[in-house]
Scaffold this active site. Sequence first.
Site, PDB file in Angstrom:
ATOM      1  N   LYS A 198      29.083  19.174   7.513  1.00 30.63           N
ATOM      2  CA  LYS A 198      28.443  18.183   8.379  1.00 30.63           C
ATOM      3  C   LYS A 198      27.690  17.137   7.567  1.00 30.63           C
ATOM      4  O   LYS A 198      27.612  15.975   7.962  1.00 30.63           O
ATOM      5  CB  LYS A 198      27.502  18.882   9.367  1.00 30.63           C
ATOM      6  CG  LYS A 198      28.222  19.824  10.323  1.00 30.63           C
ATOM      7  CD  LYS A 198      29.387  19.134  11.018  1.00 30.63           C
ATOM      8  CE  LYS A 198      30.185  20.060  11.894  1.00 30.63           C
ATOM      9  NZ  LYS A 198      31.381  19.409  12.479  1.00 30.63           N
TER      10      LYS A 198
ATOM     11  N   TRP B  45      30.528  15.067  -1.299  1.00 29.23           N
ATOM     12  CA  TRP B  45      29.790  15.832  -2.315  1.00 29.23           C
ATOM     13  C   TRP B  45      30.166  17.304  -2.208  1.00 29.23           C
ATOM     14  O   TRP B  45      30.383  17.799  -1.094  1.00 29.23           O
ATOM     15  CB  TRP B  45      28.290  15.633  -2.068  1.00 29.23           C
ATOM     16  CG  TRP B  45      27.399  16.124  -3.166  1.00 29.23           C
ATOM     17  CD1 TRP B  45      27.008  15.444  -4.280  1.00 29.23           C
ATOM     18  CD2 TRP B  45      26.781  17.404  -3.245  1.00 29.23           C
ATOM     19  NE1 TRP B  45      26.182  16.215  -5.047  1.00 29.23           N
ATOM     20  CE2 TRP B  45      26.029  17.442  -4.434  1.00 29.23           C
ATOM     21  CE3 TRP B  45      26.805  18.544  -2.445  1.00 29.23           C
ATOM     22  CZ2 TRP B  45      25.301  18.550  -4.837  1.00 29.23           C
ATOM     23  CZ3 TRP B  45      26.081  19.659  -2.832  1.00 29.23           C
ATOM     24  CH2 TRP B  45      25.334  19.652  -4.017  1.00 29.23           C
TER      25      TRP B  45
ATOM     26  N   ARG C 147      16.577   6.550   0.648  1.00 31.50           N
ATOM     27  CA  ARG C 147      16.663   7.987   0.363  1.00 31.50           C
ATOM     28  C   ARG C 147      15.327   8.667   0.685  1.00 31.50           C
ATOM     29  O   ARG C 147      14.896   8.645   1.815  1.00 31.50           O
ATOM     30  CB  ARG C 147      17.124   8.220  -1.082  1.00 31.50           C
ATOM     31  CG  ARG C 147      18.426   7.507  -1.412  1.00 31.50           C
ATOM     32  CD  ARG C 147      18.905   7.840  -2.815  1.00 31.50           C
ATOM     33  NE  ARG C 147      19.518   9.157  -2.838  1.00 31.50           N
ATOM     34  CZ  ARG C 147      19.354  10.024  -3.821  1.00 31.50           C
ATOM     35  NH1 ARG C 147      18.576   9.720  -4.852  1.00 31.50           N
ATOM     36  NH2 ARG C 147      19.951  11.199  -3.779  1.00 31.50           N
TER      37      ARG C 147
ATOM     38  N   CYS D 289      16.043   2.421  11.982  1.00 27.55           N
ATOM     39  CA  CYS D 289      15.083   1.331  11.764  1.00 27.55           C
ATOM     40  C   CYS D 289      15.646   0.304  10.787  1.00 27.55           C
ATOM     41  O   CYS D 289      15.466  -0.909  10.970  1.00 27.55           O
ATOM     42  CB  CYS D 289      13.761   1.883  11.234  1.00 27.55           C
ATOM     43  SG  CYS D 289      12.951   3.080  12.319  1.00 27.55           S
TER      44      CYS D 289
ATOM     45  N   CYS E  79      13.971   5.523   7.889  1.00 25.96           N
ATOM     46  CA  CYS E  79      14.759   5.799   9.095  1.00 25.96           C
ATOM     47  C   CYS E  79      15.991   4.896   9.128  1.00 25.96           C
ATOM     48  O   CYS E  79      15.873   3.665   9.126  1.00 25.96           O
ATOM     49  CB  CYS E  79      13.895   5.586  10.336  1.00 25.96           C
ATOM     50  SG  CYS E  79      14.806   5.561  11.888  1.00 25.96           S
TER      51      CYS E  79
END
EC number: 1.8.3.2
Length: 661
Positions: free
Chosen positions: A486, A509, A405, A70, A67
């Site tokens: 987005k 990307w 990731r 986090c 997260c």
Amino acid sequence: MAAFVGLPLRSVPMLLLLLLLVVAGTARGETLYGPEDSVTILNKESVARAVFNSSSAWLLEFYSSWCGHCINYAPTWKALARDVRDWEPAIKIGVLDCAEEDNYGACKDFGVTLYPTFRFFKAFTKEFTQGENYKAVGDREIQTVRQVIIDFLQTSPAESKPQAWPSLEPISSSEISSLLTPKQSHYTAIIFESEESYEGREVILDLIQYSNIVVRRALPSDKPILEKLGIGSVPSCYLIQPNGLHGLINDVKSIRSQLSLHLKALSNVRKLLPSETAHSGLSKGVQQEDTTMNQFDRSKLYMTDLESGLHYILRAELANHHTLEGEKLKTFKDFVTILYKLFPGRPHVMKLLETLQEWLVSMPLDTIPYDAILDLVNNKMRISGIFLTNHTQWVGCRGSKSNLRGYPCSLWKLFHSLTVQAAVKPDALANTAFEAEPRAVLQTMRRYIREFFGCRECAKHFEAMAKETVDSVKTPDQAILWLWRKHNVVNNRLSGAPSEDPKFPKVQWPTSDLCSACHSQTGGVHSWNEDEVLAFLKRYYGNQEISLEFADPRKDLSEAATDNGNKEPHFTKKPQERDYVKKQNPQFLDKLVQKKPEKSLDSEAAESSQSVSFLGIGFSNIDMSLCVILYVTSSLFLMIMFFFFRFRSKRWKVRYNRPFV
């Protein structure tokens, strides 16, 4: 090999063994917290022993190591733990990583669905409880959390307060006067402050582990006592020494930051005992970089990333919800429909999604316990040809550290794939509620993230982003490009953030090495050739380009023959069994199936296809049971009708053959 020259031959195997152990040690999973931090690192076994029947209260952070919020908040939580480490006799700070597969059941039993989640646990709690949610009106900065901790401690009932806890209540003027007359064996520090101030209580807790000193707080309501002690303003500290001398401490400007250090430095003031090691036997080890990362082709989309993400969604993220109802249930049903129609999966996964979708459609319930869904996902009915990998194995989504990731990367890839499939298969959603709806995947993704995605801050960001422009999408191709744009916006926002993997930086990307035609320069300014981007995305996320490398079907078959992915334990709620143990999940679906005696794994795997697949058409035990019930019911109905008409026909015959007199 030159290093082994000159060594006795029998020493070489030992050195090789040590080398393997070192390599294995470097490949251990990372968490956001390590043994050098002042937090207690808990897991499924230790959380019960630590929290329940403890002589101190607890404040736990349930977090997920993937997260982003986090990860960003971890330095603040570490700083808080260092700041209040002297408060441990009253309250301890702990963490539990819900992204660890072994901890899935623990986080579910504590009702954790969003990350980070903060819970308070009172001291001497004997019965299982999910704790009290952290309630902060403002932010989660250190000062705010300290004040919330004090409020929690002060409002705890008497039975949750050990005798060793200091009093945080203000003392009266008469008590102050009584402290001034006799000599005492210890220092007494009286902090005069306003009623709403927290600094005095913070100092009291800072000195809780120190001997030969008592710290109390008082309110400036009694003017005569203030004049007697020479106190002209608050906050102020009045120190009474063991020899009877007393007076104001004038050389301390800030009550909390400097006064605590001043009082700890007084002669004969000693720390009683060093703090218990907060993480002995609990921590996972110091974070180290994973040097065993598989080499993979960045130009490929890997099926194992998609299936691992699906496993995490169905067995971890959604499983944290004990029941699904209302908007959550509707969102889940629509999400499963989209997956069943568009997921580019292998046959055994698609059969699972088909079975799940048909089961949900056939269940006219407003509330469904998720354990029932888990039973189906874990194939408790033993339907042949259905299984989903029971672990996460990241390839293209694997980070340089295990907390980087992973699942978020997989979720992006999943929805990119679904948007492409919706465009290349225009009839896939026919005869569904999404027919002729170009935003079907985007709206389902938006609702799923809003209702279920664990990182609450990430969900808020995505909702704000989708709310602005998603309605402008009018075609499936526009949906593909909208999600691509987005995703690049998110990459740009997170570039350089603590959650970014340094080995996989957040860039726009696709990069030029993947699609040079996607990039163009006009007057030295970069621009996208969106026609080429669209073509690239359709190739990259199309069925033909998905790599099955690392997705061994034989390995999956062995999983299906064992436990079908059901390996998460559940919390035993009895006080005498407050540990996590291996238990069977509630078998909601198995109640309809006759129980069978346990058999070996080999015989069970050999019989599964024979006992379940009837005449080769894949009927389950429930299907066969329903067929038998229908057959018996139909037979009884036909017999009743036969005797009914036969009886009536006899009455008619008697009436027509009666002789007339």
